[in-house]
Design a protein around this motif. Structure first.
Motif, short mmCIF file in Angstrom:
data_model
loop_
_atom_site.label_atom_id
_atom_site.label_comp_id
_atom_site.label_asym_id
_atom_site.label_seq_id
_atom_site.Cartn_x
_atom_site.Cartn_y
_atom_site.Cartn_z
N THR A 80 0.82 -1.22 0.00
CA THR A 80 0.00 0.00 0.00
C THR A 80 0.85 1.27 0.00
O THR A 80 0.32 2.35 -0.20
N PHE A 81 2.15 1.12 0.20
CA PHE A 81 3.05 2.27 0.19
C PHE A 81 3.68 2.50 -1.18
O PHE A 81 4.75 3.09 -1.29
N HIS A 82 3.00 2.04 -2.23
CA HIS A 82 3.53 2.25 -3.58
C HIS A 82 3.69 3.74 -3.82
O HIS A 82 2.93 4.57 -3.33
N ALA B 63 7.65 -1.69 -2.42
CA ALA B 63 6.23 -1.76 -2.81
C ALA B 63 6.09 -1.64 -4.32
O ALA B 63 5.34 -2.41 -4.94
N ASP B 64 6.79 -0.72 -4.91
CA ASP B 64 6.75 -0.56 -6.37
C ASP B 64 7.25 -1.82 -7.08
O ASP B 64 6.65 -2.29 -8.04
N GLU B 65 8.34 -2.38 -6.57
CA GLU B 65 8.91 -3.58 -7.18
C GLU B 65 7.97 -4.77 -7.07
O GLU B 65 7.81 -5.54 -8.02
N VAL B 66 7.34 -4.94 -5.92
CA VAL B 66 6.46 -6.09 -5.75
C VAL B 66 5.18 -5.94 -6.58
O VAL B 66 4.66 -6.93 -7.09
N LEU B 67 4.70 -4.73 -6.77
CA LEU B 67 3.53 -4.55 -7.63
C LEU B 67 3.86 -4.92 -9.07
O LEU B 67 3.02 -5.49 -9.77
#
Length: 64
Positions: free
Chosen positions: A40-42, A48-52
């Motif tokens: 949620t901290f994208h 967070a960005d990498e996992v999305l």
């Protein structure tokens, strides 16, 4: 795809084992040093960005 922060404990008797036993395509992605709801901290947390991006790839590979 099962995504967990490094502090989350995944036990051998978990639903992951049962899913594998039933032939489910399971990918476990463990990200160390992040809070429980880190995706949620994208936009403000690199992990967070990498996992999305990894989630999107997982879905594209399976759904077309």
């Amino acid at each position: 795809m099962v995504l967990v922060g490094g502090a989350v404990v995944v036990t051998g008797n978990s639903f992951l084992r049962r899913a594998l036993d039933h032939g489910v395509d399971v990918v476990l992605d463990v990200v160390a040093g992040v809070p429980h709801v880190f995706p949620t901290f994208h936009g403000s947390l690199t992990e967070a960005d990498e996992v999305l991006d990894r989630i999107a790839l997982f879905l594209r590979q399976r759904l077309g």
